[in-house]
Write a protein that holds these residues in place. Structure first.
Motif, PDB file in Angstrom:
ATOM      1  N   TYR A   1      -2.446  20.033 -32.220  1.00  0.00           N
ATOM      2  CA  TYR A   1      -3.050  18.773 -32.670  1.00  0.00           C
ATOM      3  C   TYR A   1      -4.223  19.056 -33.591  1.00  0.00           C
ATOM      4  O   TYR A   1      -4.850  20.117 -33.502  1.00  0.00           O
ATOM      5  CB  TYR A   1      -3.545  17.965 -31.464  1.00  0.00           C
ATOM      6  CG  TYR A   1      -2.446  17.657 -30.480  1.00  0.00           C
ATOM      7  CD1 TYR A   1      -1.598  16.584 -30.680  1.00  0.00           C
ATOM      8  CD2 TYR A   1      -2.247  18.452 -29.365  1.00  0.00           C
ATOM      9  CE1 TYR A   1      -0.567  16.313 -29.794  1.00  0.00           C
ATOM     10  CE2 TYR A   1      -1.231  18.192 -28.465  1.00  0.00           C
ATOM     11  CZ  TYR A   1      -0.393  17.111 -28.687  1.00  0.00           C
ATOM     12  OH  TYR A   1       0.617  16.853 -27.821  1.00  0.00           O
ATOM     13  N   CYS A   2      -4.573  18.072 -34.431  1.00  0.00           N
ATOM     14  CA  CYS A   2      -5.710  18.268 -35.336  1.00  0.00           C
ATOM     15  C   CYS A   2      -7.040  18.087 -34.613  1.00  0.00           C
ATOM     16  O   CYS A   2      -8.037  18.692 -35.001  1.00  0.00           O
ATOM     17  CB  CYS A   2      -5.610  17.348 -36.550  1.00  0.00           C
ATOM     18  SG  CYS A   2      -5.572  15.597 -36.165  1.00  0.00           S
ATOM     19  N   ASP A   3      -7.078  17.259 -33.569  1.00  0.00           N
ATOM     20  CA  ASP A   3      -8.303  17.101 -32.782  1.00  0.00           C
ATOM     21  C   ASP A   3      -7.959  16.564 -31.401  1.00  0.00           C
ATOM     22  O   ASP A   3      -6.812  16.226 -31.114  1.00  0.00           O
ATOM     23  CB  ASP A   3      -9.325  16.203 -33.502  1.00  0.00           C
ATOM     24  CG  ASP A   3      -8.787  14.812 -33.816  1.00  0.00           C
ATOM     25  OD1 ASP A   3      -7.917  14.305 -33.073  1.00  0.00           O
ATOM     26  OD2 ASP A   3      -9.252  14.220 -34.808  1.00  0.00           O
ATOM     27  N   ALA A   4      -8.973  16.479 -30.545  1.00  0.00           N
ATOM     28  CA  ALA A   4      -8.764  16.039 -29.165  1.00  0.00           C
ATOM     29  C   ALA A   4      -8.296  14.584 -29.096  1.00  0.00           C
ATOM     30  O   ALA A   4      -7.518  14.218 -28.206  1.00  0.00           O
ATOM     31  CB  ALA A   4     -10.041  16.217 -28.360  1.00  0.00           C
ATOM     32  N   ALA A   5      -8.750  13.748 -30.036  1.00  0.00           N
ATOM     33  CA  ALA A   5      -8.344  12.339 -30.037  1.00  0.00           C
ATOM     34  C   ALA A   5      -6.832  12.217 -30.239  1.00  0.00           C
ATOM     35  O   ALA A   5      -6.163  11.434 -29.542  1.00  0.00           O
ATOM     36  CB  ALA A   5      -9.095  11.577 -31.127  1.00  0.00           C
ATOM     37  N   CYS A   6      -6.275  12.990 -31.167  1.00  0.00           N
ATOM     38  CA  CYS A   6      -4.826  12.971 -31.389  1.00  0.00           C
ATOM     39  C   CYS A   6      -4.087  13.498 -30.158  1.00  0.00           C
ATOM     40  O   CYS A   6      -3.026  12.986 -29.794  1.00  0.00           O
ATOM     41  CB  CYS A   6      -4.452  13.803 -32.610  1.00  0.00           C
ATOM     42  SG  CYS A   6      -4.653  12.924 -34.168  1.00  0.00           S
TER      43      CYS A   6
ATOM     44  N   ALA B   1       0.559  14.143 -38.023  1.00  0.00           N
ATOM     45  CA  ALA B   1       1.182  14.944 -39.081  1.00  0.00           C
ATOM     46  C   ALA B   1       0.193  15.475 -40.124  1.00  0.00           C
ATOM     47  O   ALA B   1       0.597  15.893 -41.200  1.00  0.00           O
ATOM     48  CB  ALA B   1       2.313  14.185 -39.765  1.00  0.00           C
ATOM     49  N   LYS B   2      -1.088  15.485 -39.820  1.00  0.00           N
ATOM     50  CA  LYS B   2      -2.060  16.099 -40.729  1.00  0.00           C
ATOM     51  C   LYS B   2      -1.913  17.616 -40.671  1.00  0.00           C
ATOM     52  O   LYS B   2      -1.531  18.166 -39.635  1.00  0.00           O
ATOM     53  CB  LYS B   2      -3.492  15.736 -40.314  1.00  0.00           C
ATOM     54  CG  LYS B   2      -3.880  14.320 -40.588  1.00  0.00           C
ATOM     55  CD  LYS B   2      -5.331  14.101 -40.183  1.00  0.00           C
ATOM     56  CE  LYS B   2      -5.713  12.646 -40.292  1.00  0.00           C
ATOM     57  NZ  LYS B   2      -7.066  12.418 -39.756  1.00  0.00           N
ATOM     58  N   PRO B   3      -2.247  18.312 -41.759  1.00  0.00           N
ATOM     59  CA  PRO B   3      -2.214  19.779 -41.721  1.00  0.00           C
ATOM     60  C   PRO B   3      -3.189  20.314 -40.675  1.00  0.00           C
ATOM     61  O   PRO B   3      -4.255  19.740 -40.449  1.00  0.00           O
ATOM     62  CB  PRO B   3      -2.651  20.187 -43.130  1.00  0.00           C
ATOM     63  CG  PRO B   3      -2.441  18.976 -43.974  1.00  0.00           C
ATOM     64  CD  PRO B   3      -2.594  17.793 -43.072  1.00  0.00           C
ATOM     65  N   LEU B   4      -2.809  21.404 -40.044  1.00  0.00           N
ATOM     66  CA  LEU B   4      -3.607  21.968 -38.961  1.00  0.00           C
ATOM     67  C   LEU B   4      -4.429  23.169 -39.416  1.00  0.00           C
ATOM     68  O   LEU B   4      -3.984  23.956 -40.241  1.00  0.00           O
ATOM     69  CB  LEU B   4      -2.702  22.431 -37.823  1.00  0.00           C
ATOM     70  CG  LEU B   4      -1.978  21.346 -37.057  1.00  0.00           C
ATOM     71  CD1 LEU B   4      -0.969  21.971 -36.107  1.00  0.00           C
ATOM     72  CD2 LEU B   4      -2.955  20.493 -36.288  1.00  0.00           C
ATOM     73  N   ALA B   5      -5.602  23.313 -38.822  1.00  0.00           N
ATOM     74  CA  ALA B   5      -6.413  24.511 -39.005  1.00  0.00           C
ATOM     75  C   ALA B   5      -5.828  25.606 -38.123  1.00  0.00           C
ATOM     76  O   ALA B   5      -5.079  25.333 -37.185  1.00  0.00           O
ATOM     77  CB  ALA B   5      -7.862  24.226 -38.615  1.00  0.00           C
TER      78      ALA B   5
ATOM     79  N   MET C   1       9.332  29.881 -36.968  1.00  0.00           N
ATOM     80  CA  MET C   1       8.850  28.573 -37.373  1.00  0.00           C
ATOM     81  C   MET C   1       7.438  28.411 -36.827  1.00  0.00           C
ATOM     82  O   MET C   1       7.212  28.499 -35.636  1.00  0.00           O
ATOM     83  CB  MET C   1       9.785  27.514 -36.804  1.00  0.00           C
ATOM     84  CG  MET C   1       9.345  26.119 -37.040  1.00  0.00           C
ATOM     85  SD  MET C   1      10.577  24.992 -36.369  1.00  0.00           S
ATOM     86  CE  MET C   1       9.670  23.512 -36.419  1.00  0.00           C
ATOM     87  N   ILE C   2       6.498  28.169 -37.680  1.00  0.00           N
ATOM     88  CA  ILE C   2       5.126  27.966 -37.260  1.00  0.00           C
ATOM     89  C   ILE C   2       4.794  26.497 -37.482  1.00  0.00           C
ATOM     90  O   ILE C   2       4.961  25.975 -38.578  1.00  0.00           O
ATOM     91  CB  ILE C   2       4.161  28.869 -38.050  1.00  0.00           C
ATOM     92  CG1 ILE C   2       4.496  30.327 -37.743  1.00  0.00           C
ATOM     93  CG2 ILE C   2       2.723  28.547 -37.707  1.00  0.00           C
ATOM     94  CD1 ILE C   2       3.710  31.310 -38.552  1.00  0.00           C
ATOM     95  N   LEU C   3       4.350  25.844 -36.404  1.00  0.00           N
ATOM     96  CA  LEU C   3       3.991  24.441 -36.512  1.00  0.00           C
ATOM     97  C   LEU C   3       2.706  24.316 -37.310  1.00  0.00           C
ATOM     98  O   LEU C   3       1.685  24.894 -36.954  1.00  0.00           O
ATOM     99  CB  LEU C   3       3.834  23.830 -35.120  1.00  0.00           C
ATOM    100  CG  LEU C   3       5.100  23.870 -34.264  1.00  0.00           C
ATOM    101  CD1 LEU C   3       4.811  23.295 -32.884  1.00  0.00           C
ATOM    102  CD2 LEU C   3       6.232  23.124 -34.917  1.00  0.00           C
ATOM    103  N   THR C   4       2.748  23.566 -38.397  1.00  0.00           N
ATOM    104  CA  THR C   4       1.610  23.465 -39.299  1.00  0.00           C
ATOM    105  C   THR C   4       1.064  22.051 -39.403  1.00  0.00           C
ATOM    106  O   THR C   4       0.149  21.812 -40.166  1.00  0.00           O
ATOM    107  CB  THR C   4       2.007  23.932 -40.708  1.00  0.00           C
ATOM    108  OG1 THR C   4       3.083  23.119 -41.176  1.00  0.00           O
ATOM    109  CG2 THR C   4       2.407  25.396 -40.702  1.00  0.00           C
ATOM    110  N   GLN C   5       1.652  21.106 -38.651  1.00  0.00           N
ATOM    111  CA  GLN C   5       1.204  19.723 -38.702  1.00  0.00           C
ATOM    112  C   GLN C   5       0.882  19.230 -37.303  1.00  0.00           C
ATOM    113  O   GLN C   5       1.522  19.632 -36.335  1.00  0.00           O
ATOM    114  CB  GLN C   5       2.288  18.825 -39.308  1.00  0.00           C
ATOM    115  CG  GLN C   5       2.586  19.129 -40.745  1.00  0.00           C
ATOM    116  CD  GLN C   5       3.673  18.216 -41.286  1.00  0.00           C
ATOM    117  OE1 GLN C   5       4.558  17.796 -40.559  1.00  0.00           O
ATOM    118  NE2 GLN C   5       3.588  17.907 -42.558  1.00  0.00           N
ATOM    119  N   CYS C   6      -0.072  18.324 -37.228  1.00  0.00           N
ATOM    120  CA  CYS C   6      -0.439  17.695 -35.965  1.00  0.00           C
ATOM    121  C   CYS C   6       0.768  16.935 -35.414  1.00  0.00           C
ATOM    122  O   CYS C   6       1.454  16.222 -36.146  1.00  0.00           O
ATOM    123  CB  CYS C   6      -1.612  16.744 -36.190  1.00  0.00           C
ATOM    124  SG  CYS C   6      -2.083  15.785 -34.744  1.00  0.00           S
TER     125      CYS C   6
END
Length: 156
Positions: free
Chosen positions: A27-32, A10-14, A1-6
């Motif tokens: 996480y998608c960014d440091a703020a989250c 829950a935004k898609p992750l790079a 299982m690969i985590l693909t959301q923040c």
């Protein structure tokens, strides 16, 4: 299982998304990440790390949910939950698996098709280990269908 959301929004992750240093929650960014930490991640982080990291923690949780759903579905179908497991010979009322339900994964009738989920998992792990280490047996192919009735296992 690969985590693909923040984990926070829950935004898609790079691919190179930031993550918690201790438990590897992504996480998608440091703020989250800061928001999630303030909203309770701080209390769960060590528990997630002890479980093997974020991916293993969430995979284990999904496994438990699926196992509970399988036991409940079998109980709803009339599978006797006090029957004996054909692998270990224990019933739900006896030790060591007194809290674990019985599932039926094939068309076998009587007690032959009933087993604890953990017994089935342990048997499959042993079969794979046998194939990988000693190059004998069928490995996971053995678990595609029941060796007694020949029906393909549910979910295989």
């Amino acid at each position: 299982m690969i985590l693909t959301q923040c984990a926070a929004c829950a935004k898609p992750l790079a691919y190179d998304a930031p993550r918690c240093v201790r438990c590897h929650t992504r996480y998608c960014d440091a703020a989250c990440q800061h928001e999630h930490w303030a909203n309770g991640h701080k209390k769960k982080c060590k528990k997630i790390q002890r479980a093997g990291g974020a991916e293993q923690f969430h995979a284990d949780a999904k496994f438990k949910e699926a196992a509970d759903a399988a036991v409940a579905a079998c109980a709803a179908e009339g599978v006797p939950q006090d029957a004996e497991c054909f692998i270990c010979g224990c019933s739900i009322n006896s030790m060591p698996r007194s809290s674990e339900g019985i599932v039926r994964g094939c068309a076998c009738r009587g007690t032959m098709g009933l087993a604890h989920l953990s017994c089935l998992v342990r048997q499959a792990e042993m079969s794979v280990k046998e194939k990988e280490e000693w190059n004998t047996g069928e490995g996971m192919r053995k678990w595609d269908k029941c060796f007694d009735c020949g029906q393909q296992f549910h979910g295989a």
